[in-house]
Design an enzyme around this catalytic site. Structure first.
Site, PDB file in Angstrom:
ATOM      1  N   GLY A 167      -2.119   7.830  -7.243  1.00 59.33           N
ATOM      2  CA  GLY A 167      -2.031   7.645  -5.795  1.00 59.33           C
ATOM      3  C   GLY A 167      -2.028   6.195  -5.359  1.00 59.33           C
ATOM      4  N   SER A 168      -1.040   5.783  -4.560  1.00 59.45           N
ATOM      5  CA  SER A 168      -1.009   4.404  -4.102  1.00 59.45           C
ATOM      6  C   SER A 168       0.081   4.193  -3.063  1.00 59.45           C
ATOM      7  CB  SER A 168      -0.823   3.452  -5.281  1.00 59.45           C
ATOM      8  OG  SER A 168      -1.158   2.144  -4.905  1.00 59.45           O
ATOM      9  N   ARG A 169       0.744   3.010  -3.110  1.00 61.48           N
ATOM     10  CA  ARG A 169       1.704   2.653  -2.067  1.00 61.48           C
ATOM     11  C   ARG A 169       2.797   1.756  -2.629  1.00 61.48           C
ATOM     12  NH1 ARG A 169      -0.566  -0.829   2.880  1.00 61.48           N
ATOM     13  NH2 ARG A 169       0.792  -2.554   2.331  1.00 61.48           N
TER      14      ARG A 169
END
Length: 213
Positions: A181-183
């Protein structure tokens, strides 16, 4: 990336193997509850590292999303490596999204940078300046430059990025991933014709973020 046609990303093999091994051992010991728990863990790891094929749009001027997720920022921002105002698009990936990242445009890697930093929640805009991140500066055959940045987050603390300076990349090609999970931040020329809005869901390698001039 190395795992072009496998249903599970190669980076996930060690995690799947460990979780699966623990599940088998617990099952052989007849520890049913723990075995069931680790079976769920194994299935989640397989789900997380899934590696679906994608069909990339044919328009060579189209910029495709580098990540599955949701657009959480859209607006002008100064990109420090090119030192100019650009159109910034931020895409948030939850733990339930495919985490393989894909190249937004065909072109050459003219720069690559890594910045150590914190692990703030990537939905906090401070993450742009303070979080650990890895970026690529790409230049198209027409001389248009853009930047794509993998940003580590609160849970995601392992960025994988394979291309090196001088590599020629194809739009939609797998080039890395961020674990758990991240961006992704994408910086495009200000005169790009946008095709997404705030809150839109994106599919890596398929969703068109914008059309280059």
């Amino acid at each position: 990336m190395r795992n072009k046609n496998t249903p599970i990303a190669a980076e996930g093999y060690p995690f799947v193997a460990i979780a699966g091994f623990i599940t088998v051992v617990l099952a052989l010991l007849a520890w049913k509850v723990l075995a069931a728990f680790f079976l769920v863990v194994t299935l989640f790891v397989v789900f997380f590292f899934r590696n679906p094929q994608r069909i990339t749009p044919g328009d060579e001027n189209a910029v495709v999303s580098p990540a599955d997720g949701v657009v959480i920022y859209l607006g002008n921002a100064r990109e420090s490596h090119l030192d100019e105002e650009m159109m910034k698009i931020s895409i948030f990936m939850s733990v339930f999204n495919v985490h393989i990242n894909r190249v937004p445009v065909s072109g050459r890697v003219v720069d690559r940078f890594y910045l150590p930093g914190k692990f703030l929640d990537v939905r906090d805009e401070r993450a742009t300046f303070e979080n650990e991140q890895n970026g690529l500066v790409l230049e198209t055959a027409r001389g248009v430059k853009m930047v794509v940045v993998q940003v580590a987050g609160l849970i995601a603390r392992r960025i994988v990025c394979y291309p090196k300076i001088g590599d020629m990349l194809q739009r939609g090609q797998r080039y890395g991933l961020i674990r758990f999970g991240s961006r992704l931040d994408v910086y495009l020329p200000k005169n790009v014709e946008l095709r997404v809005s705030m809150g839109d869901k994106t599919v890596a390698g398929e969703t068109i973020l914008g059309i280059l001039p």
